[in-house]
Write a protein that holds these residues in place. Structure first.
Motif, PDB file in Angstrom:
ATOM      1  N   GLY A 199      32.785   1.403   8.834  1.00  0.00           N
ATOM      2  CA  GLY A 199      31.546   1.386   8.085  1.00  0.00           C
ATOM      3  C   GLY A 199      31.564   0.409   7.133  1.00  0.00           C
ATOM      4  O   GLY A 199      30.812  -0.501   6.636  1.00  0.00           O
ATOM      5  N   SER A 200      32.735   0.700   6.189  1.00  0.00           N
ATOM      6  CA  SER A 200      33.038  -0.120   5.047  1.00  0.00           C
ATOM      7  C   SER A 200      33.197  -1.695   5.119  1.00  0.00           C
ATOM      8  O   SER A 200      33.041  -2.536   4.477  1.00  0.00           O
ATOM      9  N   LEU A 201      33.474  -2.141   6.403  1.00  0.00           N
ATOM     10  CA  LEU A 201      34.058  -3.461   6.855  1.00  0.00           C
ATOM     11  C   LEU A 201      32.527  -3.840   7.690  1.00  0.00           C
ATOM     12  O   LEU A 201      32.601  -5.167   8.216  1.00  0.00           O
ATOM     13  N   GLY A 202      31.490  -3.304   7.809  1.00  0.00           N
ATOM     14  CA  GLY A 202      30.510  -3.408   8.583  1.00  0.00           C
ATOM     15  C   GLY A 202      30.551  -3.396   9.908  1.00  0.00           C
ATOM     16  O   GLY A 202      29.523  -4.021  10.729  1.00  0.00           O
ATOM     17  N   VAL A 203      31.546  -3.070  10.731  1.00  0.00           N
ATOM     18  CA  VAL A 203      31.757  -2.991  12.045  1.00  0.00           C
ATOM     19  C   VAL A 203      30.831  -2.112  12.788  1.00  0.00           C
ATOM     20  O   VAL A 203      30.159  -2.384  13.533  1.00  0.00           O
ATOM     21  N   SER A 243      27.788  -0.995  11.738  1.00  0.00           N
ATOM     22  CA  SER A 243      26.421  -1.775  11.714  1.00  0.00           C
ATOM     23  C   SER A 243      26.529  -2.771  12.751  1.00  0.00           C
ATOM     24  O   SER A 243      25.395  -2.872  13.454  1.00  0.00           O
ATOM     25  N   LEU A 244      27.375  -3.571  12.601  1.00  0.00           N
ATOM     26  CA  LEU A 244      27.236  -4.609  13.835  1.00  0.00           C
ATOM     27  C   LEU A 244      27.240  -3.984  15.446  1.00  0.00           C
ATOM     28  O   LEU A 244      26.492  -4.628  16.064  1.00  0.00           O
ATOM     29  N   VAL A 245      28.163  -3.114  15.490  1.00  0.00           N
ATOM     30  CA  VAL A 245      28.077  -2.525  16.856  1.00  0.00           C
ATOM     31  C   VAL A 245      26.574  -1.978  17.082  1.00  0.00           C
ATOM     32  O   VAL A 245      26.136  -2.227  18.474  1.00  0.00           O
ATOM     33  N   CYS A 246      26.169  -1.134  16.271  1.00  0.00           N
ATOM     34  CA  CYS A 246      24.577  -0.714  16.320  1.00  0.00           C
ATOM     35  C   CYS A 246      23.458  -1.735  16.595  1.00  0.00           C
ATOM     36  O   CYS A 246      23.016  -1.697  17.675  1.00  0.00           O
ATOM     37  N   LEU A 247      23.708  -2.738  15.678  1.00  0.00           N
ATOM     38  CA  LEU A 247      22.692  -3.824  15.957  1.00  0.00           C
ATOM     39  C   LEU A 247      22.777  -4.692  17.204  1.00  0.00           C
ATOM     40  O   LEU A 247      21.897  -5.228  17.701  1.00  0.00           O
ATOM     41  N   MET A 286      23.502   4.539  12.139  1.00  0.00           N
ATOM     42  CA  MET A 286      24.702   5.136  12.212  1.00  0.00           C
ATOM     43  C   MET A 286      24.467   6.648  12.249  1.00  0.00           C
ATOM     44  O   MET A 286      23.611   7.181  11.623  1.00  0.00           O
ATOM     45  N   LEU A 287      25.277   7.225  13.129  1.00  0.00           N
ATOM     46  CA  LEU A 287      25.134   8.990  12.961  1.00  0.00           C
ATOM     47  C   LEU A 287      25.919   9.562  11.752  1.00  0.00           C
ATOM     48  O   LEU A 287      25.276  10.298  11.342  1.00  0.00           O
ATOM     49  N   GLY A 288      26.748   8.919  11.267  1.00  0.00           N
ATOM     50  CA  GLY A 288      27.275   9.620   9.909  1.00  0.00           C
ATOM     51  C   GLY A 288      28.189  10.501  10.232  1.00  0.00           C
ATOM     52  O   GLY A 288      28.195  11.003  11.516  1.00  0.00           O
ATOM     53  N   GLU A 347      20.044  -2.494  -1.642  1.00  0.00           N
ATOM     54  CA  GLU A 347      20.830  -3.759  -1.198  1.00  0.00           C
ATOM     55  C   GLU A 347      22.334  -3.954  -1.175  1.00  0.00           C
ATOM     56  O   GLU A 347      22.934  -4.808  -0.820  1.00  0.00           O
ATOM     57  N   SER A 348      22.953  -2.581  -1.469  1.00  0.00           N
ATOM     58  CA  SER A 348      24.404  -2.657  -1.648  1.00  0.00           C
ATOM     59  C   SER A 348      24.748  -1.493  -1.148  1.00  0.00           C
ATOM     60  O   SER A 348      26.027  -0.897  -1.394  1.00  0.00           O
ATOM     61  N   ASP A 349      24.489  -0.881   0.011  1.00  0.00           N
ATOM     62  CA  ASP A 349      24.875   0.328   0.948  1.00  0.00           C
ATOM     63  C   ASP A 349      26.360   0.187   1.230  1.00  0.00           C
ATOM     64  O   ASP A 349      26.700  -1.028   1.856  1.00  0.00           O
ATOM     65  N   VAL A 350      27.428   0.971   0.776  1.00  0.00           N
ATOM     66  CA  VAL A 350      28.576   0.491   1.107  1.00  0.00           C
ATOM     67  C   VAL A 350      29.147   0.598   2.589  1.00  0.00           C
ATOM     68  O   VAL A 350      30.080   0.079   2.965  1.00  0.00           O
ATOM     69  N   GLN A 351      28.303   1.287   3.515  1.00  0.00           N
ATOM     70  CA  GLN A 351      28.142   1.088   4.718  1.00  0.00           C
ATOM     71  C   GLN A 351      27.457   0.207   5.547  1.00  0.00           C
ATOM     72  O   GLN A 351      27.468   0.285   6.775  1.00  0.00           O
ATOM     73  N   PHE A 352      26.729  -0.745   4.610  1.00  0.00           N
ATOM     74  CA  PHE A 352      25.976  -1.813   5.369  1.00  0.00           C
ATOM     75  C   PHE A 352      25.065  -1.331   6.532  1.00  0.00           C
ATOM     76  O   PHE A 352      24.783  -2.008   7.445  1.00  0.00           O
ATOM     77  N   GLY A 353      24.460  -0.124   6.273  1.00  0.00           N
ATOM     78  CA  GLY A 353      23.739   0.619   7.238  1.00  0.00           C
ATOM     79  C   GLY A 353      22.217   0.284   7.010  1.00  0.00           C
ATOM     80  O   GLY A 353      21.227   0.619   8.060  1.00  0.00           O
TER      81      GLY A 353
END
Ligand SMILES: [Fe+2]
Length: 296
Positions: A75-79, A81-85, A100-102, A242-248
Motif C-alpha cells: 500500500g505504501s508503494l502504491g501497488v 491501489s494500482l492493482v485495484c484500479l 482496498m480491503l484493508g 491528498e496525501s493518504d499514505v496508502q494511496f487509496g
C-alpha cells in the motif's frame, strides 16, 4: 555459458521459459526483465543487495495473524491501489467504487436492520447518518445485497484495537431494500496512522512522509452475479485526503459528508453538529467471492 554481466538476463529468461503454467511463465519472465533492469538502472551495490534481502526477510518475520507488513508495504508503494484500479472500472477504463480491503474486515458482523445503529458501547463523537444505494452499471437498484460496514471511532481506533469499545462496535451487516438502499446511524470516523514500528515505518521516516490514512467508511457488498464490492468512502474534509499514505483515495470514493448545525429532525439525541452522507455504490457483473478475512 555466462561470461559477463550482460549474459545473465538471457540465461535466466531462458530458464523461465520452462515454466509449465502459461500465466506463471508470463509473470516470471516479466519479473526477471524488470528486476534485472532495476538492478542495472540503480547499479545496485553488493551491500545494498544484502540490505534488500534482509528487509524482505524482516517483512515476513513482522507478519502474523493480526499484522501484515507486506500488505502495508504494498500500500505504501502504491501497488495495492494500482492493482485495484487496473482490475476494476471496466479494467481501468472508468471510475470505480472499488478500493482496498484493508486489514480490519471481520467475518460475521452482527446483523443490523436498516435505520439501526452501529454504536454498541459509549463512543463519544459527532453523530453520523449514512444512507447509501447499491446499483449496477446501468443504475438499476441491487436489492437483497449483503453489506458489511465497518469504520474507526472518532479517535481513529477500530474496536479490535481499543479495549474501551464493545465487541463489533461500529460494525454491522445490512441487507439492501427493494430500492437497493441501506441506512444507519453511527459516529463520525476519524483518520488514523498505519503501524510505524516496522520496515514501513522506517521507509516513511526516510521519505519524510506522515503515516496517516484519511477518515473513511469501509463496506463489503456481496450479491451473487456481481463482483464483490470492497469499498472505502472518504470523509471530504479530512486534511490528509491528498496525501493518504496508502494511496487509496480516488475522486469517486470521496463522500459528500454534510455538516448540520441545526437539531436533527427526528433523532433528538444527536447533538450538534451532526453529519450525514448519501453515497451510491456501483457493482460490476462478475463472480461473488468473499476475500479471506485479514483478522479473526
Ligand atoms: Fe480503515
Amino acid at each position: 555459458m555466462i561470461q559477463f554481466e550482460r549474459d545473465v538476463t538471457p540465461a535466466v529468461l531462458a530458464v523461465m521459459e520452462c515454466t509449465s503454467d502459461p500465466r506463471l511463465r508470463t509473470i516470471m519472465g516479466s519479473l526477471v526483465r524488470h528486476l534485472h533492469g532495476f538492478v542495472r538502472e540503480v547499479r545496485l551495490t553488493e551491500e545494498e543487495f544484502r540490505d534488500a534481502t534482509a528487509i524482505i526477510n524482516e517483512i515476513g518475520k513482522l507478519s502474523s495473524d493480526t499484522h501484515n507488513e507486506a500488505v502495508l508495504m504494498a500500500g505504501s508503494l502504491g501497488v495495492s491501489s494500482l492493482v485495484c484500479l487496473l482490475n476494476n472500472g471496466d479494467n481501468g477504463q472508468s471510475e470505480t467504487s472499488q478500493s482496498m480491503l484493508g486489514p480490519f474486515w471481520r467475518l460475521n458482523s452482527p446483523r443490523v436492520e436498516n435505520g439501526g445503529s452501529l454504536v454498541r458501547s459509549s463512543t463519544p463523537g459527532p453523530a453520523f447518518f449514512m444512507s447509501a444505494r447499491v446499483e449496477d452499471k446501468e443504475g438499476r437498484p441491487i436489492a437483497g445485497a449483503e453489506v458489511d460496514v465497518w469504520h474507526s471511532s472518532p479517535v481513529g481506533l477500530y474496536e479490535n484495537q481499543d479495549p474501551s469499545q464493545e465487541e463489533f462496535n461500529l460494525r454491522g451487516k445490512f441487507i439492501t431494500d427493494g430500492d437497493g438502499r441501506f441506512w444507519f446511524r453511527s459516529v463520525k470516523p476519524a483518520g488514523y496512522p498505519i503501524p510505524t514500528d516496522g520496515v514501513v515505518g522506517r521507509l516513511l521516516a526516510a521519505q519524510n512522509r506522515h503515516p496517516y490514512r484519511p477518515a473513511h467508511v469501509h463496506a463489503l457488498i456481496f450479491k451473487p452475479g456481481f463482483k464483490t464490492l470492497i469499498s472505502q468512502v472518504y470523509v471530504d474534509d479530512d486534511e490528509n485526503l491528498e496525501s493518504d499514505v496508502q494511496f487509496g483515495v480516488t475522486r469517486a470514493l470521496i463522500g459528500d459528508f454534510i455538516r448540520h448545525d441545526e437539531p436533527h429532525p427526528s433523532e433528538a439525541d444527536s447533538g450538534l453538529p451532526w453529519y450525514s452522507l448519501d453515497y451510491t455504490y456501483v457493482m460490476e457483473k462478475g463472480e461473488a467471492k468473499l476475500p479471506r478475512p485479514p483478522i479473526k
